[in-house]
Scaffold this motif. Structure first.
Motif, PDB file in Angstrom:
ATOM      1  N   PRO A 136       0.810  -1.228   0.000  1.00 17.93           N
ATOM      2  CA  PRO A 136       0.000   0.000   0.000  1.00 17.93           C
ATOM      3  C   PRO A 136       0.839   1.271   0.000  1.00 17.93           C
ATOM      4  O   PRO A 136       0.401   2.303  -0.519  1.00 17.93           O
ATOM      5  CB  PRO A 136      -0.824  -0.124   1.294  1.00 17.93           C
ATOM      6  CG  PRO A 136      -0.935  -1.589   1.514  1.00 17.93           C
ATOM      7  CD  PRO A 136       0.389  -2.154   1.071  1.00 17.93           C
ATOM      8  N   TRP A 137       2.038   1.195   0.571  1.00 15.93           N
ATOM      9  CA  TRP A 137       2.950   2.347   0.537  1.00 15.93           C
ATOM     10  C   TRP A 137       3.804   2.330  -0.723  1.00 15.93           C
ATOM     11  O   TRP A 137       3.951   3.352  -1.397  1.00 15.93           O
ATOM     12  CB  TRP A 137       3.844   2.333   1.776  1.00 15.93           C
ATOM     13  CG  TRP A 137       4.891   3.401   1.782  1.00 15.93           C
ATOM     14  CD1 TRP A 137       4.715   4.733   2.022  1.00 15.93           C
ATOM     15  CD2 TRP A 137       6.293   3.232   1.515  1.00 15.93           C
ATOM     16  NE1 TRP A 137       5.915   5.403   1.931  1.00 15.93           N
ATOM     17  CE2 TRP A 137       6.905   4.498   1.624  1.00 15.93           C
ATOM     18  CE3 TRP A 137       7.088   2.131   1.211  1.00 15.93           C
ATOM     19  CZ2 TRP A 137       8.270   4.695   1.430  1.00 15.93           C
ATOM     20  CZ3 TRP A 137       8.449   2.318   1.016  1.00 15.93           C
ATOM     21  CH2 TRP A 137       9.027   3.591   1.122  1.00 15.93           C
ATOM     22  N   LEU A 138       4.363   1.170  -1.064  1.00 16.85           N
ATOM     23  CA  LEU A 138       5.260   1.074  -2.210  1.00 16.85           C
ATOM     24  C   LEU A 138       4.590   1.503  -3.513  1.00 16.85           C
ATOM     25  O   LEU A 138       5.217   2.158  -4.348  1.00 16.85           O
ATOM     26  CB  LEU A 138       5.773  -0.364  -2.353  1.00 16.85           C
ATOM     27  CG  LEU A 138       6.935  -0.787  -1.458  1.00 16.85           C
ATOM     28  CD1 LEU A 138       7.160  -2.286  -1.559  1.00 16.85           C
ATOM     29  CD2 LEU A 138       8.204  -0.037  -1.835  1.00 16.85           C
ATOM     30  N   GLY A 147       8.611   6.265  -8.904  1.00 19.11           N
ATOM     31  CA  GLY A 147       9.920   5.799  -9.345  1.00 19.11           C
ATOM     32  C   GLY A 147      10.166   4.325  -9.105  1.00 19.11           C
ATOM     33  O   GLY A 147      11.180   3.799  -9.551  1.00 19.11           O
ATOM     34  N   ILE A 148       9.268   3.656  -8.393  1.00 19.71           N
ATOM     35  CA  ILE A 148       9.441   2.221  -8.170  1.00 19.71           C
ATOM     36  C   ILE A 148       8.141   1.509  -8.528  1.00 19.71           C
ATOM     37  O   ILE A 148       7.114   1.708  -7.899  1.00 19.71           O
ATOM     38  CB  ILE A 148       9.857   1.907  -6.720  1.00 19.71           C
ATOM     39  CG1 ILE A 148       9.975   0.393  -6.517  1.00 19.71           C
ATOM     40  CG2 ILE A 148       8.917   2.533  -5.709  1.00 19.71           C
ATOM     41  CD1 ILE A 148      10.620   0.003  -5.209  1.00 19.71           C
ATOM     42  N   VAL A 200       5.171   9.774  -0.602  1.00 18.69           N
ATOM     43  CA  VAL A 200       4.405   9.134  -1.662  1.00 18.69           C
ATOM     44  C   VAL A 200       3.798  10.182  -2.580  1.00 18.69           C
ATOM     45  O   VAL A 200       3.786  11.375  -2.274  1.00 18.69           O
ATOM     46  CB  VAL A 200       3.299   8.227  -1.082  1.00 18.69           C
ATOM     47  CG1 VAL A 200       3.903   7.150  -0.205  1.00 18.69           C
ATOM     48  CG2 VAL A 200       2.286   9.049  -0.289  1.00 18.69           C
ATOM     49  N   GLU A 201       3.291   9.730  -3.721  1.00 13.70           N
ATOM     50  CA  GLU A 201       2.659  10.607  -4.707  1.00 13.70           C
ATOM     51  C   GLU A 201       1.197  10.235  -4.872  1.00 13.70           C
ATOM     52  O   GLU A 201       0.890   9.153  -5.361  1.00 13.70           O
ATOM     53  CB  GLU A 201       3.374  10.466  -6.052  1.00 13.70           C
ATOM     54  CG  GLU A 201       4.805  10.924  -6.034  1.00 13.70           C
ATOM     55  CD  GLU A 201       4.945  12.430  -5.969  1.00 13.70           C
ATOM     56  OE1 GLU A 201       4.007  13.124  -6.419  1.00 13.70           O
ATOM     57  OE2 GLU A 201       5.964  12.901  -5.478  1.00 13.70           O
ATOM     58  N   PRO A 202       0.250  11.078  -4.524  1.00 17.14           N
ATOM     59  CA  PRO A 202       0.442  12.311  -3.759  1.00 17.14           C
ATOM     60  C   PRO A 202       0.686  12.001  -2.295  1.00 17.14           C
ATOM     61  O   PRO A 202       0.364  10.910  -1.834  1.00 17.14           O
ATOM     62  CB  PRO A 202      -0.893  13.035  -3.945  1.00 17.14           C
ATOM     63  CG  PRO A 202      -1.880  11.925  -4.087  1.00 17.14           C
ATOM     64  CD  PRO A 202      -1.162  10.833  -4.848  1.00 17.14           C
TER      65      PRO A 202
END
Length: 360
Positions: free
Chosen positions: A112-114, A119-120, A308-310
């Protein structure tokens, strides 16, 4: 009713089992991709008349990229049918393993974070988490050491003529000859030892025949993630640029490449710290405050969910993880939010860790 200890034990067993599955998928993906690329290069060499092994090759029109695309789509078998079928078979296996990796990541505690980190993508994320096990890493520095990002004692050298400064591991035999600072030919001066106390340098590659104390593939994946951050922009790219600008101001004697690699390594370590924090928090395991470097200003280390984005907030859960800081270790641990924003440097550098310790 299960106790917290039993629940944590069961979750640890489940986590390691899923880690082994992810490791197998990532390895299968890597193998299929490697053979596919090698076969594609052989087809390219045949088309460009650089490989005379296949004398029965059928003449083919068009460039190599167009031909490989046609082979992947099944419209052609290429100039050598055997090579074409091999290429397509491994391309299909690569796609299948990539899909399996994406599916496996959906259940990963840190996904959920990754998935929100710019970029990843799932491929790089899958390759990295397949090599790590947060249940066996008590501190973020365990991730660094396993990925070859820990530092070792070193010696600093400086040239009095051009001001060039370099640091090498204590075991290195260093000659005085060097390129002039700025890359304008060889300097007439010699580098000499300028400092031995408190010098830390990047962990060197193992000598020929020597076994590495870290996972070399994990280090490669971290480097790919770092360069991907720079290409795609985002919070980690911004962090890299701040660190590089700081090094340019504070280390004028360093070569440009050294400043770049140092800033990139700090960025990778910050990312691993955040990954460790999110992963451990999702498993309700004890946390310690991560840091990006022994000399790092703790006020610059934001919480993972601000990267993170956003930018978002950490997901809520029924229980808060336990944070143990360096100065109150052994005392009563205090509960904190999953963001765990407060980060400060430790009192000692990270310890080296065995390659096998973090393997799923």
């Amino acid at each position: 009713m299960q106790s917290n200890a039993e629940s944590n034990k069961n979750s640890t067993v489940t986590e390691r089992s899923s880690g082994r599955e992810m490791r197998w998928i990532a390895d299968a993906y890597e193998q299929a991709q490697r053979v596919r690329v090698q076969t594609g290069e052989r087809i390219r060499a045949v088309l460009q008349a650089r490989d005379e092994t296949w004398r029965s090759a059928e003449p083919a029109a068009g460039d190599a990229e167009t031909m490989l695309k046609q082979i992947r789509s099944g419209k052609s078998e290429g100039p050598v049918p055997l090579l074409g079928r091999t290429y397509r078979r491994h391309w299909e296996a690569e796609q299948e393993m990539a899909q399996a990796m994406r599916q496996a990541l959906q259940d990963h505690p840190a996904w959920p974070w990754l998935e929100q980190v710019k970029g990843i993508g799932p491929t790089l994320a899958g390759k990295l988490v397949a090599r790590l096990d947060a249940t066996r890493a008590d501190t973020p520095s365990a991730f660094w050491a396993y990925c070859g990002l820990a530092t070792v004692p070193g010696v600093e050298y400086r040239c009095r003529t051009c001001g060039y400064t370099a640091s090498f591991p204590e075991s290195y035999r260093v000659s005085g000859a060097h390129t002039r600072l700025g890359g304008r030919g060889r300097c007439s001066g010699q580098i000499e030892v300028s400092r031995t106390e408190g010098v830390r340098v990047a962990q060197p590659k193992p000598a020929r025949g020597q076994r590495a104390s870290y996972d070399q593939y994990a280090k490669k994946v971290c480097y790919l993630i770092g360069t991907s951050f720079l290409k795609s922009g985002g919070a980690y790219s911004d962090y890299y640029r701040r660190e590089k600008a700081k090094l340019e101001a504070e280390r004028p004697g360093w070569a440009t490449a050294r400043r770049h690699l140092t800033a990139l390594r700090k960025t990778e370590k910050l990312f691993l710290s955040h990954l460790w924090l999110v992963w451990r928090a999702a498993l309700d395991l004890p946390l310690t405050q991560p840091y990006a470097g022994a000399q790092q200003d703790p006020t610059e280390i934001t919480d993972p969910w601000a990267m993170v984005e956003p930018a978002g907030a950490a997901p809520e859960s029924g229980s808060s993880p336990t944070l143990v800081t360096g100065d109150d270790e052994g005392a009563l641990a205090r509960p904190v939010s999953r963001a765990a924003a407060a980060i400060r440097p430790p009192s000692a550098p990270p310890k080296r860790i065995s390659r096998t310790r973090l393997m799923p």
